[in-house]
Design a protein around this motif. Structure first.
Motif, short mmCIF file in Angstrom:
data_model
loop_
_atom_site.label_atom_id
_atom_site.label_comp_id
_atom_site.label_asym_id
_atom_site.label_seq_id
_atom_site.Cartn_x
_atom_site.Cartn_y
_atom_site.Cartn_z
N VAL A 91 127.41 50.23 124.50
CA VAL A 91 127.78 48.90 124.28
C VAL A 91 129.19 49.08 123.92
N MET A 92 130.06 49.85 123.19
CA MET A 92 131.07 49.88 122.95
C MET A 92 132.20 50.26 124.05
N THR A 93 131.60 50.75 125.03
CA THR A 93 132.46 51.15 126.38
C THR A 93 133.02 49.87 127.09
N SER A 94 132.39 48.55 126.66
CA SER A 94 132.94 47.59 127.29
C SER A 94 133.74 46.62 126.39
N PRO A 95 134.88 46.13 126.80
CA PRO A 95 135.76 45.56 125.82
C PRO A 95 135.00 44.31 125.39
N GLU A 96 134.29 43.51 126.26
CA GLU A 96 133.55 42.19 126.06
C GLU A 96 132.66 42.46 125.01
N SER A 97 131.55 43.40 125.14
CA SER A 97 130.63 43.72 124.54
C SER A 97 130.99 44.15 123.26
N ALA A 98 132.10 45.13 122.97
CA ALA A 98 132.51 45.84 122.11
C ALA A 98 133.01 44.56 120.98
N HIS A 99 133.74 43.81 121.59
CA HIS A 99 134.35 42.51 120.77
C HIS A 99 132.98 41.71 120.15
N ARG A 100 132.22 41.51 120.80
CA ARG A 100 130.88 40.64 120.38
C ARG A 100 130.21 41.55 119.12
N VAL A 101 130.14 42.80 119.44
CA VAL A 101 129.56 43.87 118.32
C VAL A 101 130.53 43.66 117.13
N ARG A 102 131.80 43.67 117.32
CA ARG A 102 132.63 43.88 116.08
C ARG A 102 132.69 42.43 115.35
N ASP A 103 132.65 41.41 116.12
CA ASP A 103 132.36 40.20 115.41
C ASP A 103 131.25 39.99 114.58
N GLU A 104 130.16 40.30 115.18
CA GLU A 104 128.56 40.14 114.62
C GLU A 104 128.71 40.96 113.24
N VAL A 105 129.12 42.13 113.61
CA VAL A 105 129.39 43.26 112.21
C VAL A 105 130.17 42.73 111.39
N ALA A 106 131.21 42.14 111.69
CA ALA A 106 132.00 41.58 110.62
C ALA A 106 131.36 39.93 109.72
N ASP A 107 130.68 39.52 110.70
CA ASP A 107 129.92 38.36 109.96
C ASP A 107 128.91 38.83 109.02
N VAL A 108 128.00 39.81 109.67
CA VAL A 108 127.15 40.50 108.68
C VAL A 108 127.74 41.03 107.25
N LEU A 109 128.83 41.60 107.56
CA LEU A 109 129.47 42.32 106.28
C LEU A 109 130.05 41.43 105.56
N ALA A 110 130.42 40.12 105.94
CA ALA A 110 131.36 39.06 105.30
C ALA A 110 129.97 38.42 104.45
N TYR A 111 129.08 38.03 105.02
CA TYR A 111 127.99 37.57 104.19
C TYR A 111 127.31 38.59 103.25
N LEU A 112 127.30 39.65 103.61
CA LEU A 112 126.66 40.62 102.58
C LEU A 112 127.58 40.69 101.28
N LEU A 113 128.77 40.66 101.57
CA LEU A 113 130.00 40.83 100.38
C LEU A 113 129.95 39.79 99.74
N GLN A 114 129.95 38.41 100.35
CA GLN A 114 129.61 37.55 99.55
C GLN A 114 128.55 37.15 98.70
N PHE A 115 127.37 37.58 99.29
CA PHE A 115 126.16 37.83 98.39
C PHE A 115 126.26 38.67 97.48
N CYS A 116 126.76 39.66 97.44
CA CYS A 116 127.05 40.65 96.29
C CYS A 116 127.92 40.23 95.03
N ALA A 117 128.81 39.34 95.61
CA ALA A 117 129.82 38.85 94.78
C ALA A 117 129.15 37.88 94.03
N VAL A 118 128.30 37.12 94.60
CA VAL A 118 127.71 35.97 93.67
C VAL A 118 126.69 36.46 92.73
#
Length: 152
Positions: A91-118
């Motif tokens: 999946v990471m060999t295609s720039p389009e799908s790699a971008h989508r995966v990175r964005d979703e990983v960032a979203d998951v991590l962002a919410y996890l970090l906010q959850f941990c902060a709270v």
């Protein structure tokens, strides 16, 4: 993707280590050379500040953040939903799908970090403790219950 996570979505994703959750992890992909990524504490503080500047703290309850985390994890899963196992490893060999995966990983991590902060959770300490427990629960070379030694 939500506006609250735009700040985290531009951060390149680093390969993750084993979670101790079982199963064999595929070989981690290499990360391109570049400026050092900020640490988790810095990212968590940026997310807290980002939400505070917009007066979103009242919405960032543990329940709401857990729900948002689940939604974002589902959006990551959606990328892989109908792929074969072979396609999913590429999946990471295609720039389009790699971008989508990175964005979703960032979203998951962002919410996890906010959850941990709270909730005042140190995510790295929690992960380390979980790996320790799993190493004890699932030893690398479990003893043979019949007492046989196959090494001879």
């Amino acid at each position: 993707m939500t506006d609250a996570n735009e700040a985290a979505s531009t951060t390149p994703a680093a390969p993750s280590g084993p979670s101790g959750g079982g199963g064999a992890a595929p070989e981690a992909a290499s990360v391109p050379e570049g400026p050092a990524a900020p640490g988790l504490d810095e990212l968590r503080e940026r997310l807290v500040d980002f939400a505070a500047a917009r007066d979103w703290g009242r919405f960032h309850t543990p329940k709401n953040l857990a729900a948002a985390l689940s939604v974002e994890a589902s959006e990551l899963l959606e990328i892989f939903q109908w792929l074969t196992p072979e396609q999913s490893t590429d999946v990471m060999t295609s720039p389009e799908s790699a971008h989508r995966v990175r964005d979703e990983v960032a979203d998951v991590l962002a919410y996890l970090l906010q959850f941990c902060a709270v909730l005042g959770i140190d995510p790295l300490a929690a992960l380390s403790a979980k790996i320790d427990r799993n190493e004890r629960r699932f030893p690398a070379n479990p003893p043979d219950p019949a007492g046989k030694d196959d090494s001879a």
